[in-house]
Motif scaffolding. Structure first.
Motif, PDB file in Angstrom:
ATOM      1  N   GLU A  51      50.398  72.728  67.483  1.00  0.00           N
ATOM      2  CA  GLU A  51      49.085  72.231  66.975  1.00  0.00           C
ATOM      3  C   GLU A  51      48.445  72.991  66.960  1.00  0.00           C
ATOM      4  OE1 GLU A  51      49.268  69.919  71.208  1.00  0.00           O
ATOM      5  OE2 GLU A  51      49.077  71.900  71.009  1.00  0.00           O
ATOM      6  N   VAL A  53      45.615  75.252  66.137  1.00  0.00           N
ATOM      7  CA  VAL A  53      44.864  75.742  67.229  1.00  0.00           C
ATOM      8  C   VAL A  53      43.136  76.964  66.672  1.00  0.00           C
ATOM      9  CG1 VAL A  53      46.276  76.147  69.055  1.00  0.00           C
ATOM     10  CG2 VAL A  53      46.450  78.082  67.563  1.00  0.00           C
ATOM     11  N   ILE A  85      37.290  69.087  62.164  1.00  0.00           N
ATOM     12  CA  ILE A  85      39.330  68.596  62.007  1.00  0.00           C
ATOM     13  C   ILE A  85      39.060  67.285  62.022  1.00  0.00           C
ATOM     14  CG2 ILE A  85      41.663  68.020  63.976  1.00  0.00           C
ATOM     15  CD1 ILE A  85      41.117  70.952  63.559  1.00  0.00           C
ATOM     16  N   LYS A  87      41.178  63.792  61.889  1.00  0.00           N
ATOM     17  CA  LYS A  87      42.161  62.879  62.478  1.00  0.00           C
ATOM     18  C   LYS A  87      42.097  61.629  61.091  1.00  0.00           C
ATOM     19  CE  LYS A  87      39.933  63.021  66.535  1.00  0.00           C
ATOM     20  NZ  LYS A  87      39.276  62.656  68.007  1.00  0.00           N
ATOM     21  N   VAL A 111      44.964  65.662  61.694  1.00  0.00           N
ATOM     22  CA  VAL A 111      45.380  66.161  62.674  1.00  0.00           C
ATOM     23  C   VAL A 111      46.263  64.388  63.120  1.00  0.00           C
ATOM     24  CG1 VAL A 111      45.210  67.814  63.005  1.00  0.00           C
ATOM     25  CG2 VAL A 111      44.083  66.105  64.361  1.00  0.00           C
ATOM     26  N   LYS A 112      47.287  64.452  63.610  1.00  0.00           N
ATOM     27  CA  LYS A 112      47.482  62.951  64.324  1.00  0.00           C
ATOM     28  C   LYS A 112      48.423  63.812  66.106  1.00  0.00           C
ATOM     29  CE  LYS A 112      50.370  59.227  64.318  1.00  0.00           C
ATOM     30  NZ  LYS A 112      50.902  58.123  64.280  1.00  0.00           N
ATOM     31  N   ASN A 113      47.713  63.839  66.882  1.00  0.00           N
ATOM     32  CA  ASN A 113      48.022  64.433  68.274  1.00  0.00           C
ATOM     33  C   ASN A 113      47.516  65.641  68.380  1.00  0.00           C
ATOM     34  OD1 ASN A 113      48.786  61.457  68.918  1.00  0.00           O
ATOM     35  ND2 ASN A 113      50.527  61.889  68.378  1.00  0.00           N
ATOM     36  N   ASN A 114      47.007  66.092  67.582  1.00  0.00           N
ATOM     37  CA  ASN A 114      46.399  67.175  67.410  1.00  0.00           C
ATOM     38  C   ASN A 114      47.245  68.437  66.669  1.00  0.00           C
ATOM     39  OD1 ASN A 114      44.366  69.077  67.621  1.00  0.00           O
ATOM     40  ND2 ASN A 114      45.367  70.153  69.781  1.00  0.00           N
ATOM     41  N   LYS A 115      48.862  67.601  65.648  1.00  0.00           N
ATOM     42  CA  LYS A 115      49.411  67.741  64.847  1.00  0.00           C
ATOM     43  C   LYS A 115      49.304  67.915  63.039  1.00  0.00           C
ATOM     44  CE  LYS A 115      53.158  68.179  68.442  1.00  0.00           C
ATOM     45  NZ  LYS A 115      54.701  67.923  68.794  1.00  0.00           N
TER      46      LYS A 115
END
Length: 140
Positions: A51, A53, A85, A87, A111-115
């Motif tokens: 993820e 950070v 970030i 999305k 990101v997708k799902n914070n990944k």
């Protein structure tokens, strides 16, 4: 600030994204070495679950070292913990966000799902209208 359009963007995805990732426990020095091998000279900092950070730029490192800190400490000590970030699926919002980032080159982890899914990097094209070629030699 230059407003960049879609042609001034480079999207890093697939296996190339890994070059831009550093684990938060990695030393600052090790992350700097990774940074040196990428366009834009930045790293996206991830945790053990992959993820996002934070992010890391040479400016983050410089400010940290000016405080007298150690380059062998983990990168999580000097990373930007609140980066911009993007999305997946929000292209217009992502485009707007990257135009507001005030570093060069601007970059936006998407990101997708914070990944991390991909990274958008903005760059300015330079138009060269003329050039002078100066050649010298012995004339032989």
């Amino acid at each position: 600030m230059t407003i960049l359009d879609k042609k001034n963007k480079k999207i890093i995805k697939n296996s190339k994204v890994k070059e831009y990732l550093s684990d938060r426990k990695l030393s600052i020095l090790s992350s700097m070495k990774r940074m040196n091998n990428t366009y834009g000279k930045f790293q996206i900092i991830i945790n053990s679950k992959n993820e996002v950070v934070g992010t890391l730029t040479d400016g983050d490192i410089r400010r940290y070292l000016i405080k007298g800190k150690n380059i062998n400490e983990s990168v999580e000590n000097c990373m930007n913990r609140k980066p911009q970030i993007g999305k997946i699926g929000e292209n217009n919002k992502n485009f707007s966000k990257i135009n507001k980032i005030n570093i060069f080159p601007a970059f936006l982890p998407v990101v997708k799902n914070n990944k991390i899914n991909n990274i958008i990097i903005a760059f300015e094209e330079v138009d060269i209208n003329s050039a002078i070629i100066m050649a010298g030699g012995l004339g032989s």
